[in-house]
Enzyme design. Structure first.
Site, mmCIF file in Angstrom:
data_model
loop_
_atom_site.group_PDB
_atom_site.id
_atom_site.type_symbol
_atom_site.label_atom_id
_atom_site.label_comp_id
_atom_site.label_asym_id
_atom_site.label_seq_id
_atom_site.Cartn_x
_atom_site.Cartn_y
_atom_site.Cartn_z
ATOM 1 N N HIS A 116 -23.022 -8.293 -16.097
ATOM 2 C CA HIS A 116 -23.839 -9.013 -17.147
ATOM 3 C C HIS A 116 -23.917 -8.412 -18.291
ATOM 4 O O HIS A 116 -23.344 -7.472 -18.485
ATOM 5 C CB HIS A 116 -25.447 -8.869 -16.450
ATOM 6 N N HIS A 144 -24.770 -15.754 -15.590
ATOM 7 C CA HIS A 144 -25.449 -16.352 -16.742
ATOM 8 C C HIS A 144 -24.647 -16.755 -17.977
ATOM 9 O O HIS A 144 -23.845 -15.852 -18.559
ATOM 10 C CB HIS A 144 -26.522 -14.836 -17.350
ATOM 11 N N GLU A 147 -24.789 -3.810 -16.897
ATOM 12 C CA GLU A 147 -25.082 -4.504 -18.086
ATOM 13 C C GLU A 147 -24.309 -3.985 -19.196
ATOM 14 O O GLU A 147 -24.457 -2.852 -19.982
ATOM 15 C CB GLU A 147 -26.625 -4.071 -18.469
ATOM 16 N N GLU A 204 -23.765 -14.907 -21.249
ATOM 17 C CA GLU A 204 -23.085 -13.470 -21.148
ATOM 18 C C GLU A 204 -21.710 -13.890 -20.749
ATOM 19 O O GLU A 204 -21.161 -12.961 -20.171
ATOM 20 C CB GLU A 204 -23.865 -12.750 -19.937
HETATM 21 ZN ZN LIG Z 1 -27.328 -11.387 -17.065
#
Ligand SMILES: [Zn+2]
Length: 395
Positions: free
Chosen positions: A306, A162, A365, A165
Site C-alpha cells: 500500500h 486501493h 506502506e 495506490e
Molecule cells: Zn491502501
C-alpha cells in the site's frame, strides 16, 4: 526464444550453450520430458529473444559468433535450414539475443492495459512464469496471478488493493523484472544470488487486485458506469482520491476480521470513493477471489503493498506467530521503514489472513506524502523497499 531439438541435444546442453540455469529451462518446458527430447520438438530458452539479421558480404557464422559473443553452435541451432558454408549476402538468419535490460518501465501511469502488456511480454521471455486467472473484477477485467519458483515456501505479494495506490503495482512489477533478469543472467541483487531463492520459494504475485479502481483513477470511468461512478463521487470528475472498487466499496475493509467495528465507525454508510466496508463482508468479487486464493494456496506469508507512510504493520490482535517479529526486524533493517506491531484497524486482507491462518502477514506502506504518490518518488521507493522484497523470499 524457441529452438528446435536436434539429434543429441538435451536441456543440459542448452543450459551450457546459452549459460542459463538448467532448472529454468526445465520449468520453461513443463510439458516436455527432458529424458526423451524428440528431434524437431520446439523448446523454450528463457532469457533470450531471437532477432532477424541480414547477411552481409564476407559474413560467416564464426565471425558473427565472435562479434556477438555467442557460440557457433547457437547460430547453427537457430538456423538449421541455413548452410553455414554457403551464406549469401542479403539472406536472413536468426541471432540469439540475451535479454539484459528490463521490459517493465514502472515510471509511468501504470494502468491495467500497461500491466497486461507487460505480463504478456514477460511470459514470452520468461516462459517459466505461470500466469493464472484468479477471477474477474466487477467490470470484468482479469485479476491475474503470476506464479514462479521451485520451492516449498509459499509467499504471496499483492498490490493495488486501493485504487489510488497504483504505484504499488508498478513497483512490484519492477521487482519481478529485476528478479527475472538476475535469474537468467546469473547476476546478484544486493550481493544475493537469486537462483537459491527461486529454488526455495513458490512466489505468487497479484499485481493488481483492483484493476477497475486503478483505471478509474488513471483514465476516468468506463462509459457504461460513468453515471453510477459520478454519483458515488458526488458529481466530481476528479477521481484521484478514489480508493475503493468501481462500486465504491473499500476492498481492504471487506474481510471478516472484526468487520463490524469498521462498519460501525467508518463514516460512509453507503458506497463512497473510500472507506465504505460494504453491506456485509465479502460482497465484492475482487475481495472474494483474494480470500479464495488464500484458502486454496496455503501461503506461509503474505505481503500487501500500500501507500503511504514508510512503515509496515505486522501484528493483529496477538494472533500473529512469533516468526512475524523476526521477519519484521529484518524488513526494518533492510529498508529503514518503521516497524509497527499494531494499528487500530480491522477487516483488511492482512488482518483476516493473520486471524484465519496464523501466518505472518505484512502491510507495507510505501513512500511518503498524499496519495496518489507522484512518480517522482518511484526511484526512492524502489531502492528503499527492494530489500523487503528480497527478505520476504530469503527469511
Ligand atoms: Zn491502501
Amino acid at each position: 526464444m524457441k529452438v528446435r531439438a536436434r539429434s543429441g541435444d538435451s536441456f543440459w546442453y542448452y543450459s551450457q550453450l546459452f549459460r542459463i540455469p538448467l532448472n529454468l529451462i526445465t520449468d520453461s518446458n513443463p510439458d516436455l520430458n527432458p529424458a526423451r527430447l524428440q528431434i524437431g520438438q520446439e523448446i523454450e530458452i528463457p532469457g533470450f529473444i531471437s532477432r532477424s539479421y541480414t547477411i552481409r558480404e564476407n559474413d560467416t557464422f564464426w565471425k558473427l559468433s565472435a562479434t556477438g559473443n555467442m557460440s557457433v553452435d547457437a547460430l547453427l541451432l537457430l538456423n538449421q535450414n541455413v548452410n553455414p558454408n554457403q551464406l549469401k549476402a542479403g539472406e536472413n538468419i536468426l541471432l540469439p539475443v540475451r535479454v539484459t535490460s528490463p521490459i517493465v518501465n514502472g515510471k509511468r501511469e501504470y494502468n491495467y492495459q500497461v500491466l497486461q502488456a507487460d505480463i504478456n511480454k514477460l511470459k514470452e521471455i520468461y516462459p517459466f512464469l505461470n500466469i493464472n486467472l484468479i477471477g474477474k473484477s466487477v467490470f470484468g477485467l482479469p485479476i491475474q496471478q503470476i506464479r514462479l519458483g521451485n520451492g516449498q515456501k509459499k509467499v504471496q505479494m499483492n498490490a493495488s488493493f486501493h485504487a489510488n495506490e497504483w504505484i504499488t503495482t508498478s513497483i512490484l512489477m519492477s521487482y519481478l523484472n529485476t528478479f527475472l533478469l538476475s535469474l537468467t543472467n546469473s547476476t546478484l541483487i544486493r550481493g544475493l544470488s537469486t537462483l537459491p531463492l527461486y529454488n526455495s520459494v513458490d512466489l505468487t504475485i497479484i499485481p493488481m487486485v483492483n484493476p477497475d479502481g486503478v483505471n478509474l483513477v488513471l483514465n476516468g470511468p468506463p462509459e457504461e458506469m460513468r453515471e453510477s461512478v459520478m454519483k458515488i463521487n458526488k458529481g466530481s470528475t476528479d477521481y484521484t482520491g478514489w480508493k475503493g472498487n468501481i462500486r465504491g466499496i473499500d476492498l481492504n475493509k471487506q474481510f471478516p476480521a472484526k468487520w463490524e467495528i469498521e462498519k460501525e465507525r467508518k463514516e460512509p454508510k453507503a458506497p463512497a470513493p473510500r472507506d465504505y466496508p460494504g453491506d456485509t463482508p465479502l460482497t465484492e468479487p475482487e475481495a472474494i477471489e483474494m480470500a479464495n486464493l488464500a484458502r486454496m494456496i496455503d501461503f506461509d506469508r503474505m505481503l500487501a503493498f500500500h501507500t503511504q507512510g514508510k512503515e509496515f504493520y505486522w501484528g493483529y490482535e496477538g494472533l500473529e506467530p512469533s516468526e512475524s517479529e523476526r521477519i519484521a526486524n529484518e524488513f526494518a533493517r533492510v529498508s529503514g521503514y518503521k516497524s509497527v506491531r499494531y494499528i487500530d484497524s480491522h477487516a483488511g486482507y492482512r488482518d483476516w489472513f493473520i486471524q484465519e491462518f496464523r501466518r505472518p502477514g505484512f502491510t507495507i506502506e510505501l513512500g511518503e506524502g498524499t496519495n496518489p504518490l507522484p512518480l517522482s518518488q518511484f526511484d526512492q521507493i524502489y531502492e528503499e523497499v527492494l530489500g523487503i522484497f528480497l527478505a520476504a523470499l530469503y527469511m
